[in-house]
Each structure stands twice: as C-alpha cells, then as structure tokens.
Write an enzyme that holds these catalytic residues in place. Structure first.
Site, PDB file in Angstrom:
ATOM      1  N   TRP A  61       0.889  -1.144   0.000  1.00 25.57           N
ATOM      2  CA  TRP A  61       0.000   0.000   0.000  1.00 25.57           C
ATOM      3  C   TRP A  61       0.937   1.205   0.000  1.00 25.57           C
ATOM      4  O   TRP A  61       1.934   1.204   0.718  1.00 25.57           O
ATOM      5  CB  TRP A  61      -0.819   0.084   1.275  1.00 25.57           C
ATOM      6  CG  TRP A  61      -1.907  -0.897   1.578  1.00 25.57           C
ATOM      7  CD1 TRP A  61      -1.968  -1.707   2.669  1.00 25.57           C
ATOM      8  CD2 TRP A  61      -3.151  -1.117   0.864  1.00 25.57           C
ATOM      9  NE1 TRP A  61      -3.152  -2.409   2.663  1.00 25.57           N
ATOM     10  CE2 TRP A  61      -3.897  -2.071   1.568  1.00 25.57           C
ATOM     11  CE3 TRP A  61      -3.690  -0.583  -0.323  1.00 25.57           C
ATOM     12  CZ2 TRP A  61      -5.151  -2.520   1.152  1.00 25.57           C
ATOM     13  CZ3 TRP A  61      -4.940  -1.038  -0.737  1.00 25.57           C
ATOM     14  CH2 TRP A  61      -5.653  -1.991  -0.009  1.00 25.57           C
ATOM     15  N   HIS A  76      -0.837   3.032   4.028  1.00 21.44           N
ATOM     16  CA  HIS A  76      -0.245   2.622   5.305  1.00 21.44           C
ATOM     17  C   HIS A  76      -0.580   3.617   6.422  1.00 21.44           C
ATOM     18  O   HIS A  76      -0.858   3.226   7.551  1.00 21.44           O
ATOM     19  CB  HIS A  76       1.273   2.454   5.162  1.00 21.44           C
ATOM     20  CG  HIS A  76       1.646   1.156   4.523  1.00 21.44           C
ATOM     21  ND1 HIS A  76       1.549  -0.046   5.184  1.00 21.44           N
ATOM     22  CD2 HIS A  76       2.062   0.858   3.279  1.00 21.44           C
ATOM     23  CE1 HIS A  76       1.913  -1.021   4.373  1.00 21.44           C
ATOM     24  NE2 HIS A  76       2.228  -0.511   3.210  1.00 21.44           N
ATOM     25  N   ASP A  87       9.046   0.492   4.062  1.00 18.84           N
ATOM     26  CA  ASP A  87       9.212   0.539   2.601  1.00 18.84           C
ATOM     27  C   ASP A  87      10.484   1.279   2.193  1.00 18.84           C
ATOM     28  O   ASP A  87      11.065   0.981   1.157  1.00 18.84           O
ATOM     29  CB  ASP A  87       8.001   1.209   1.942  1.00 18.84           C
ATOM     30  CG  ASP A  87       6.897   0.208   1.660  1.00 18.84           C
ATOM     31  OD1 ASP A  87       7.190  -1.000   1.533  1.00 18.84           O
ATOM     32  OD2 ASP A  87       5.731   0.637   1.568  1.00 18.84           O
ATOM     33  N   ARG A 106      13.613  -1.226   3.269  1.00 15.80           N
ATOM     34  CA  ARG A 106      13.857  -2.416   2.445  1.00 15.80           C
ATOM     35  C   ARG A 106      14.762  -2.132   1.258  1.00 15.80           C
ATOM     36  O   ARG A 106      15.373  -3.045   0.716  1.00 15.80           O
ATOM     37  CB  ARG A 106      12.547  -3.015   1.952  1.00 15.80           C
ATOM     38  CG  ARG A 106      11.783  -2.088   1.040  1.00 15.80           C
ATOM     39  CD  ARG A 106      10.524  -2.734   0.534  1.00 15.80           C
ATOM     40  NE  ARG A 106      10.808  -3.875  -0.310  1.00 15.80           N
ATOM     41  CZ  ARG A 106       9.895  -4.594  -0.935  1.00 15.80           C
ATOM     42  NH1 ARG A 106       8.619  -4.289  -0.768  1.00 15.80           N
ATOM     43  NH2 ARG A 106      10.224  -5.595  -1.695  1.00 15.80           N
ATOM     44  N   HIS A 135       7.324  -8.337   3.191  1.00 19.21           N
ATOM     45  CA  HIS A 135       6.175  -7.482   2.844  1.00 19.21           C
ATOM     46  C   HIS A 135       5.029  -8.230   2.170  1.00 19.21           C
ATOM     47  O   HIS A 135       4.006  -7.640   1.872  1.00 19.21           O
ATOM     48  CB  HIS A 135       6.623  -6.328   1.942  1.00 19.21           C
ATOM     49  CG  HIS A 135       7.525  -5.346   2.618  1.00 19.21           C
ATOM     50  ND1 HIS A 135       7.150  -4.053   2.911  1.00 19.21           N
ATOM     51  CD2 HIS A 135       8.795  -5.479   3.088  1.00 19.21           C
ATOM     52  CE1 HIS A 135       8.153  -3.420   3.508  1.00 19.21           C
ATOM     53  NE2 HIS A 135       9.163  -4.268   3.631  1.00 19.21           N
ATOM     54  N   HIS A 180       3.463  -1.583   9.779  1.00 18.80           N
ATOM     55  CA  HIS A 180       3.502  -1.665   8.311  1.00 18.80           C
ATOM     56  C   HIS A 180       2.896  -2.971   7.780  1.00 18.80           C
ATOM     57  O   HIS A 180       2.087  -2.963   6.852  1.00 18.80           O
ATOM     58  CB  HIS A 180       4.956  -1.542   7.844  1.00 18.80           C
ATOM     59  CG  HIS A 180       5.092  -1.428   6.364  1.00 18.80           C
ATOM     60  ND1 HIS A 180       4.961  -0.232   5.693  1.00 18.80           N
ATOM     61  CD2 HIS A 180       5.299  -2.362   5.405  1.00 18.80           C
ATOM     62  CE1 HIS A 180       5.097  -0.438   4.386  1.00 18.80           C
ATOM     63  NE2 HIS A 180       5.306  -1.719   4.190  1.00 18.80           N
ATOM     64  N   ASP A 219       0.185  -4.248   4.819  1.00 21.00           N
ATOM     65  CA  ASP A 219       0.512  -5.096   3.661  1.00 21.00           C
ATOM     66  C   ASP A 219      -0.370  -6.331   3.567  1.00 21.00           C
ATOM     67  O   ASP A 219      -0.836  -6.689   2.488  1.00 21.00           O
ATOM     68  CB  ASP A 219       1.984  -5.546   3.733  1.00 21.00           C
ATOM     69  CG  ASP A 219       2.941  -4.464   3.264  1.00 21.00           C
ATOM     70  OD1 ASP A 219       2.510  -3.511   2.591  1.00 21.00           O
ATOM     71  OD2 ASP A 219       4.149  -4.586   3.569  1.00 21.00           O
ATOM     72  N   HIS A 249      -0.635  -8.540  -2.116  1.00 20.56           N
ATOM     73  CA  HIS A 249       0.511  -8.890  -1.271  1.00 20.56           C
ATOM     74  C   HIS A 249       0.419 -10.333  -0.803  1.00 20.56           C
ATOM     75  O   HIS A 249       1.334 -10.842  -0.156  1.00 20.56           O
ATOM     76  CB  HIS A 249       0.611  -7.952  -0.064  1.00 20.56           C
ATOM     77  CG  HIS A 249       1.265  -6.665  -0.404  1.00 20.56           C
ATOM     78  ND1 HIS A 249       2.519  -6.319  -0.007  1.00 20.56           N
ATOM     79  CD2 HIS A 249       0.831  -5.643  -1.171  1.00 20.56           C
ATOM     80  CE1 HIS A 249       2.835  -5.131  -0.488  1.00 20.56           C
ATOM     81  NE2 HIS A 249       1.817  -4.697  -1.205  1.00 20.56           N
ATOM     82  N   HIS A 267      -0.449  -3.996  -9.549  1.00 21.18           N
ATOM     83  CA  HIS A 267      -0.074  -3.944  -8.138  1.00 21.18           C
ATOM     84  C   HIS A 267       0.021  -2.481  -7.661  1.00 21.18           C
ATOM     85  O   HIS A 267      -0.506  -2.131  -6.601  1.00 21.18           O
ATOM     86  CB  HIS A 267       1.262  -4.661  -7.930  1.00 21.18           C
ATOM     87  CG  HIS A 267       1.636  -4.817  -6.492  1.00 21.18           C
ATOM     88  ND1 HIS A 267       1.644  -6.036  -5.854  1.00 21.18           N
ATOM     89  CD2 HIS A 267       1.997  -3.904  -5.559  1.00 21.18           C
ATOM     90  CE1 HIS A 267       1.993  -5.853  -4.589  1.00 21.18           C
ATOM     91  NE2 HIS A 267       2.218  -4.569  -4.387  1.00 21.18           N
ATOM     92  N   ASP A 293      -1.929  -0.432  -4.670  1.00 21.31           N
ATOM     93  CA  ASP A 293      -1.175   0.190  -3.575  1.00 21.31           C
ATOM     94  C   ASP A 293      -1.448   1.683  -3.460  1.00 21.31           C
ATOM     95  O   ASP A 293      -1.581   2.204  -2.354  1.00 21.31           O
ATOM     96  CB  ASP A 293       0.338   0.046  -3.826  1.00 21.31           C
ATOM     97  CG  ASP A 293       0.903  -1.260  -3.329  1.00 21.31           C
ATOM     98  OD1 ASP A 293       0.205  -1.989  -2.614  1.00 21.31           O
ATOM     99  OD2 ASP A 293       2.070  -1.541  -3.666  1.00 21.31           O
TER     100      ASP A 293
END
Ligand code: NAG
Ligand code: NAG
Length: 282
Positions: free
Chosen positions: A20, A25, A62, A65, A77, A133, A137, A143, A166, A170
């Site tokens: 997202w 989020h 996010d 990562r 995630h 988070h 997800d 996800h 995707h 998100d």
C-alpha cells in the site's frame, strides 16, 4: 541501470512496487490509533517516542527495504501464494512462505521482538514499526499472491499513464478513494470516513469478525487467516478479469473501491486490537 542511490530508490518507491502506498499505510495506522486503549497509547508512545504518530512511521519499512542494511526484509512485505486465481484462491504457510520469510513469519517474529525486553530501544522501535507496516501489507490482496509477481507484471494504464496492477492497488486507487492527493487533510478525512463506518455505519456489523483472531500468542496462525481473507479477493475481483493493457481508472476502479476501503478499515481496526493485546501483556 547505471544510476544508483538516490536516483534509483525514488523511482522504485514511486512505482509503488511492493506495498500500500504511503497514504494506505498511514490510513491503517491512523485508524488503529483511534481504537487504542489508554494503556496501549502509552505503550506505543513509549516505544515510538513522544510526539511520534503511528501514521508517520507506517511507511518506514518501505524505505528501509531498499537500503543495504534493510534488504533482508524485502520478502517480509508479502506472501507469494502459489494458487490459481481466478479459479482457485488459497494461502498455505508451508507452500508459500519462502525460506527468506514472508509477511506471516515477519508478523510473528516482530510480535516476539517487540515484547522481548532485552532488545535495544532502537530494535524495539523497529519491531513496532514493522508490525504497523505489515498489518497494512497483509490486507492488500496482491501482497498475498504469487501470480504475475503479485500483479507487478500486469501492465495497465491509470489515467493514461503506464503503470501496473499492483501499483494501482497500492497507490493510485487508494489516493482516488481518499478523494485525491496525498496530504494530511486527505489522510484525516479518509480515516474519519472509515472510522465512521466501523463505529456506526456499514462495517459495524462485521467488524467483530475482523478481530476474531488477534491473539499475540498465536500470531502466525492469525496472520495466515488474515492473508487468506485478503487473498480471496483475487478470485472474487482483483484478478477475475484479465486487465493487461487496460485503463483502470474507470469501471475497474469502481469495482475495486469498496474492497480497498474495506481492507484499509479492516487492517486498521485489527492493528488497534492487536496493539491493545500487546500492551495488556506488557
Ligand atoms: C526476526 O527479525 C530480526 C531483526 O530484523 C531478523 O534479524 C531475523 O532474521 C528475523 N527472524 C525471522 C525468523 O524472520
Ligand atoms: C505522500 O506524503 C508523504 C508525507 O508527506 C510523503 O512522505 C510521500 O512521499 C508522499 N507520497 C507520494 C506518492 O507523493
């Protein structure tokens, strides 16, 4: 790709490749915050630091990562359900959680770590930020899906611009559902709308089912259930039609909007209940 560092990273982030987006989020976090008990508010604030809102740290994972230090957390995630949408949807921990971990094992791990007590303040804070988070997800249907790399490989357009399925789930569709843009005012009004439905609107009769499993002792089992719940939408709607090459800002969005709003509300309400349980056990 010859460019590195600050050129590459923002491009990856703005493609919304894995979560997202920021607004989604933050919405989950802001809804959760509304349902915290006084004890949980104190607990959360004690870990995050005074004045730090849950919404403001909800997308930290996010950014992390894509750093060298945080690269290990990329598989956390999502869970790559090897099912066959749209005819058959399912999530299986044994089948789908890779050796590098997945969102289900990550929720279990960071639940343990946030309670550990022997970790540094920094690592405890990190564990809570991960949890905030991942509760977002895991409610995003793509996800919980391996097909076409969770829809990342399904090229579509949004308002004429090239993107992928995707990313639309998100980011673009969340921002449209919220009324456009990505400001604090948008976040506040969108969160309030969803909270209103939870408290006394269209979600009030089903909200109890969203938190039927929020036991911190059985985090992994509960999280598999949350993943299954979200994954089912891939058969019901998300991947039901082949959207390759299609414009999504139209009929597809109209059908997706209720699912997006429901999943964000669900993620937030569930995170609130879970944090209440964590605080009660602390
Ligand atoms: C749990 O989290 C820590 C800290 O991020 C990480 O080093 C470890 O590999 C994780 N363990 C599992 C089983 O995911
Ligand atoms: C949305 O707003 C947040 C907070 O101001 C910012 O960090 C983020 O980069 C923005 N995201 C997009 C896609 O504009």
């Amino acid at each position: 790709m010859h460019s590195t560092g600050f050129i590459t990273v923002p491009l990856l982030l703005s493609s919304g490749a894995q979560a997202w987006g920021t607004l989604g989020h933050a919405t989950v976090a802001q809804i959760a915050d509304n349902y915290l008990t006084p004890a949980a508010k104190t607990y959360v604030q004690g870990i995050l630091g005074s004045g730090v809102t849950m919404a403001s740290v909800a997308s930290w994972a996010d950014n992390y990562r894509y750093t060298t230090a945080g690269k290990f957390s990329a598989p956390y995630h999502f869970i790559d359900a090897e099912d066959s949408p749209p005819s058959s949807c399912s999530v299986s921990l044994d089948r789908d959680c890779g050796s590098g971990g997945c969102v289900v094992s990550a929720i279990a791990n960071y639940t343990q770590r946030v309670q550990d007590g022997r970790l540094s303040e920094e690592n405890t804070k990190e564990a809570l930020e991960f949890l905030i988070h991942f509760f977002g997800d895991i409610t995003q249907p793509l996800h919980d899906e391996a097909e076409e790399v969770g829809g990342n490989d399904i090229k579509v357009t949004w308002d004429g611009a090239d993107t992928n399925l995707h990313a639309c789930w998100d980011t673009q569709m969340v921002e449209k559902a919220a009324g456009g843009g990505n400001s604090t005012a948008t976040l506040d009004s969108f969160s309030q709308t969803l909270i209103g439905r939870i408290d006394s609107g269209s979600y009030s009769s089903e909200k109890a089912s969203w938190i039927s499993c929020v036991n911190i002792e059985t985090a992994s089992d509960c999280a598999v259930g949350w993943a299954q719940d979200a994954n089912a939408y891939n058969c019901q709607y998300v991947l039901k039609t082949d959207e390759s090459g299609q414009e999504l800002d139209g009929d597809y969005y109209t059908g997706a909007e209720p699912i997006i709003e429901l999943q964000l509300a669900k993620g937030g309400y569930r995170l609130g209940a879970y944090l209440n349980n964590l605080a009660a056990a602390a």
